[in-house]
Scaffold this active site. Structure first.
Site, short mmCIF file in Angstrom:
data_model
loop_
_atom_site.label_atom_id
_atom_site.label_comp_id
_atom_site.label_asym_id
_atom_site.label_seq_id
_atom_site.Cartn_x
_atom_site.Cartn_y
_atom_site.Cartn_z
CD GLU A 280 -0.57 11.46 -0.79
OE1 GLU A 280 -0.81 10.86 -0.06
OE2 GLU A 280 0.08 11.87 -1.69
CG ASP A 363 -0.17 6.52 -9.12
OD1 ASP A 363 -0.33 7.89 -8.66
OD2 ASP A 363 0.84 6.91 -10.06
#
Ligand SMILES: [Zn+2]
Length: 416
Positions: A280, A363
């Site tokens: 995030e 990611d």
């Protein structure tokens, strides 16, 4: 453009979007069903057959409901336009003893209530049919109806004044009203960003500071490592309504907060929570949030300019079954927001592609700043807990999915 040509264009776009929607959903259901009996090789050691089959059944149930909902939405849109629904509402509100502003606001509220009433049964069935059947639901009917009432009230308290300002600008500021309306819209977005974490979200959930412990220590170390100043780590009682887990950022500037669902913290180990947060955080650090906001700003300006042009074109009204109503700006406004999704639906894959690219980047950020194996473990748990299918139809996924399929995402992380 003539009214007949525009009616034909709208009818064709509506038909194409309906056919495309149903075709994609049916492909998806068939693909998931065909892969229901075996866990994909890459997951065979991590996810059991029963969990895989539950995810397949859950996905198919939700997708089937989506087909019915699309069909009902299409019929409602036809009834409101060609069927004369909006025309009737315009006539009804024309005789109200208010000024143009009051008539237009009543029209907008009436259409919002009608479309909302058609959406309620689907939302109800999603929660008390599907979510209950698969064991995810934790909300009660009383809480569900209270949420619905609160949501409608917030929509009215925030939406009606916004609509009133835009309607006033449309009549009072001349041909460039759409530039003023855009400035108001952007300001409204910032107001929402400020109000959401402080006023709106607390109406629905309880937020408490993240208690000290291994998870909090890992998170604080990560934030310090990435140079991220936050204004608070919170836990939200998501378990009041559902067992699905999540984590998110809210607020902006110096008022940013990080919120974890209690359901997520229950299920993940501290290093997995850290990896999810790092993902995030990647969205923030790589400016994905900012880029999205800039795109939204650009599109809302373009759409308002388009609305300004359409509102002055009699064929726009007549083509949608409504007598030209240039003296009632609310009519153009409501017609525009009803028919716009029919034309923008085709751009879904572009937006999904853009979003999936950001997911890969986030990611990679998490792999660098936390740990790829922890993120993989967390993702496997989240996929299993949320019963997300591991075998989506590739075409359906390319069209709809804002996140890459699990197998692709995890393969990339494991290669890193
Ligand atoms: Zn993400």
């Amino acid at each position: 453009m003539t009214a007949t040509a525009f009616a034909a264009l709208f009818g064709a776009a509506l038909l194409i979007s309906l056919v495309l929607h149903v075709w994609l959903a049916r492909r998806h259901i068939a693909f998931v069903a065909a892969h229901r009996d075996a866990v994909p090789a890459a997951f065979s050691e991590r996810i059991g057959l029963a969990a895989h089959q539950k995810a397949a059944d859950y996905t198919m149930a939700r997708t089937r409901l989506g087909i019915s909902e699309t069909a009902v939405e299409t019929l409602l849109l036809l009834a409101l336009t060609f069927g004369g629904g909006i025309a009737a509402l315009v006539r009804l509100t024309d005789v109200l003893p208010f000024g143009v502003m009051g008539r237009d606001l009543t029209l907008i509220a009436a259409v919002a209530v009608i479309t909302g009433l058609f959406a309620i049964p689907f939302s109800y069935y999603r929660t008390f049919g599907i979510e209950v059947r698969f064991g995810f639901n934790r909300t009660t009917r009383a809480l569900w109806f209270a949420d619905l009432a609160k949501g409608a009230l917030i929509g009215a308290v925030l939406g009606l004044p916004l609509a009133a300002v835009v309607l006033w600008l449309m009549r009072a500021t001349g041909p460039l009203w759409w530039l003023w309306a855009w400035a108001v819209w952007i300001g409204f977005q910032f107001l929402l960003l400020a109000l959401y974490p402080t006023v709106i979200a607390p109406l629905f959930n309880k937020f408490s500071p993240l208690p000290p412990g291994a998870a909090r220590a890992a998170i604080e170390a990560l934030l310090a490592r990435c140079g991220f100043a936050n204004r608070g780590l919170y836990v939200m009682d998501g378990s009041r309504r559902s067992s699905h887990g999540n984590a998110f950022f809210t607020g902006f500037g110096r008022a940013k907060r990080i919120v974890f669902f209690d359901t997520l913290l229950e299920r993940l180990t501290p290093d997995e929570v850290e990896a999810v947060l790092a993902h995030e955080l990647g969205h923030f650090k790589l400016k994905h949030v900012l880029k999205r906001m800039l795109w939204m700003g650009f599109f809302s300006l373009a759409f308002l300019a388009l609305l300004a042009w359409l509102a002055n074109s009699p064929w726009f009204y007549t083509g949608l079954g409504v007598p030209p109503s240039m003296d009632r700006p609310g009519v153009a406004l409501i017609l525009f927001f009803l028919v716009l999704p029919v034309f923008t639906f085709a751009f879904g894959p572009l937006s999904s592609f853009y979003s999936r690219r950001h997911e890969f980047e986030a990611d990679a950020f998490a792999a660098k700043n936390a740990s790829a194996p922890s993120l993989v473990r967390a993702l496997v748990k989240l996929y299993e807990d949320n019963a997300n299918t591991l075998t989506p139809d590739p075409v359906y996924s390319a069209f709809h999915d804002s996140h890459p399929p699990a197998a692709v995402r995890i393969a990339r992380l494991e290669a890193a």
